[in-house]
Design a protein around this motif. Structure first.
Motif, PDB file in Angstrom:
ATOM      1  N   LYS A   8     -20.314  -1.451   8.425  1.00 48.08           N
ATOM      2  CA  LYS A   8     -19.877  -2.297   9.532  1.00 48.08           C
ATOM      3  C   LYS A   8     -20.770  -2.001  10.728  1.00 48.08           C
ATOM      4  CE  LYS A   8     -15.080  -2.698   8.244  1.00 48.08           C
ATOM      5  NZ  LYS A   8     -13.703  -2.683   8.719  1.00 48.08           N
ATOM      6  N   GLY A  10     -21.874  -3.635  14.900  1.00 43.86           N
ATOM      7  CA  GLY A  10     -21.436  -4.506  15.981  1.00 43.86           C
ATOM      8  C   GLY A  10     -22.429  -5.605  16.294  1.00 43.86           C
ATOM      9  N   SER A  52     -15.487  -7.573  10.656  1.00 47.05           N
ATOM     10  CA  SER A  52     -14.351  -7.125  11.483  1.00 47.05           C
ATOM     11  C   SER A  52     -14.828  -6.182  12.583  1.00 47.05           C
ATOM     12  CB  SER A  52     -13.289  -6.442  10.611  1.00 47.05           C
ATOM     13  OG  SER A  52     -13.820  -5.284   9.999  1.00 47.05           O
ATOM     14  N   SER A  53     -16.104  -6.316  12.959  1.00 45.94           N
ATOM     15  CA  SER A  53     -16.643  -5.359  13.924  1.00 45.94           C
ATOM     16  C   SER A  53     -17.622  -5.972  14.922  1.00 45.94           C
ATOM     17  CB  SER A  53     -17.340  -4.227  13.163  1.00 45.94           C
ATOM     18  OG  SER A  53     -18.366  -4.748  12.314  1.00 45.94           O
ATOM     19  N   VAL A  56     -18.564  -4.394  18.549  1.00 45.04           N
ATOM     20  CA  VAL A  56     -18.059  -3.041  18.785  1.00 45.04           C
ATOM     21  C   VAL A  56     -19.220  -2.124  19.176  1.00 45.04           C
ATOM     22  CG1 VAL A  56     -16.091  -3.288  17.225  1.00 45.04           C
ATOM     23  CG2 VAL A  56     -18.212  -2.295  16.375  1.00 45.04           C
ATOM     24  N   ARG A  59     -20.778   3.819  16.797  1.00 44.51           N
ATOM     25  CA  ARG A  59     -19.789   4.814  16.361  1.00 44.51           C
ATOM     26  C   ARG A  59     -20.046   6.148  17.047  1.00 44.51           C
ATOM     27  NH1 ARG A  59     -19.264   8.928  12.691  1.00 44.51           N
ATOM     28  NH2 ARG A  59     -17.354   8.973  11.470  1.00 44.51           N
TER      29      ARG A  59
END
Length: 99
Positions: A8, A10, A52-53, A56, A59
């Motif tokens: 995942k 962003g 779904s990211s 974002v 990390r």
């Protein structure tokens, strides 16, 4: 052993630029919100997606989840530690044999 990994991210464009530009992977396929990449014409070793990211931030090192992956995909040389724009840590490990 795992045949391929989906990560995942962003920012899909930043991830593609890193994996293609920095690691020398080739884009094998694009799907809405995802890019599938490999070395040597394989179906895909790594896919990145924003399903779904999207948007974002990278990390954090102490965040729960996958901490690091090691890829045995390079011939010769020494291990190389890199972090992609989404904060995913990778070790590119030299491997004499893939068996």
């Amino acid at each position: 052993r795992i045949g391929h990994v989906h990560l995942k991210v962003g920012d899909l464009a930043a991830a593609e630029a890193f994996y293609v530009g920095e690691l020398g992977m080739q884009v094998m396929a694009r799907y809405p919100g995802a890019v599938f990449m490999s070395w040597g014409g394989y179906d895909h070793h790594i896919a990145v997606n924003v399903w779904s990211s999207i948007g974002v931030p990278p990390r954090r090192g102490d965040a729960p989840g996958l901490a690091e992956i090691t890829l045995h995909a390079m011939a010769g040389g020494t291990a190389r530690h890199v972090t992609d724009p989404a904060g995913n840590r990778l070790v590119l490990q030299a491997s004499a044999s893939m068996s």
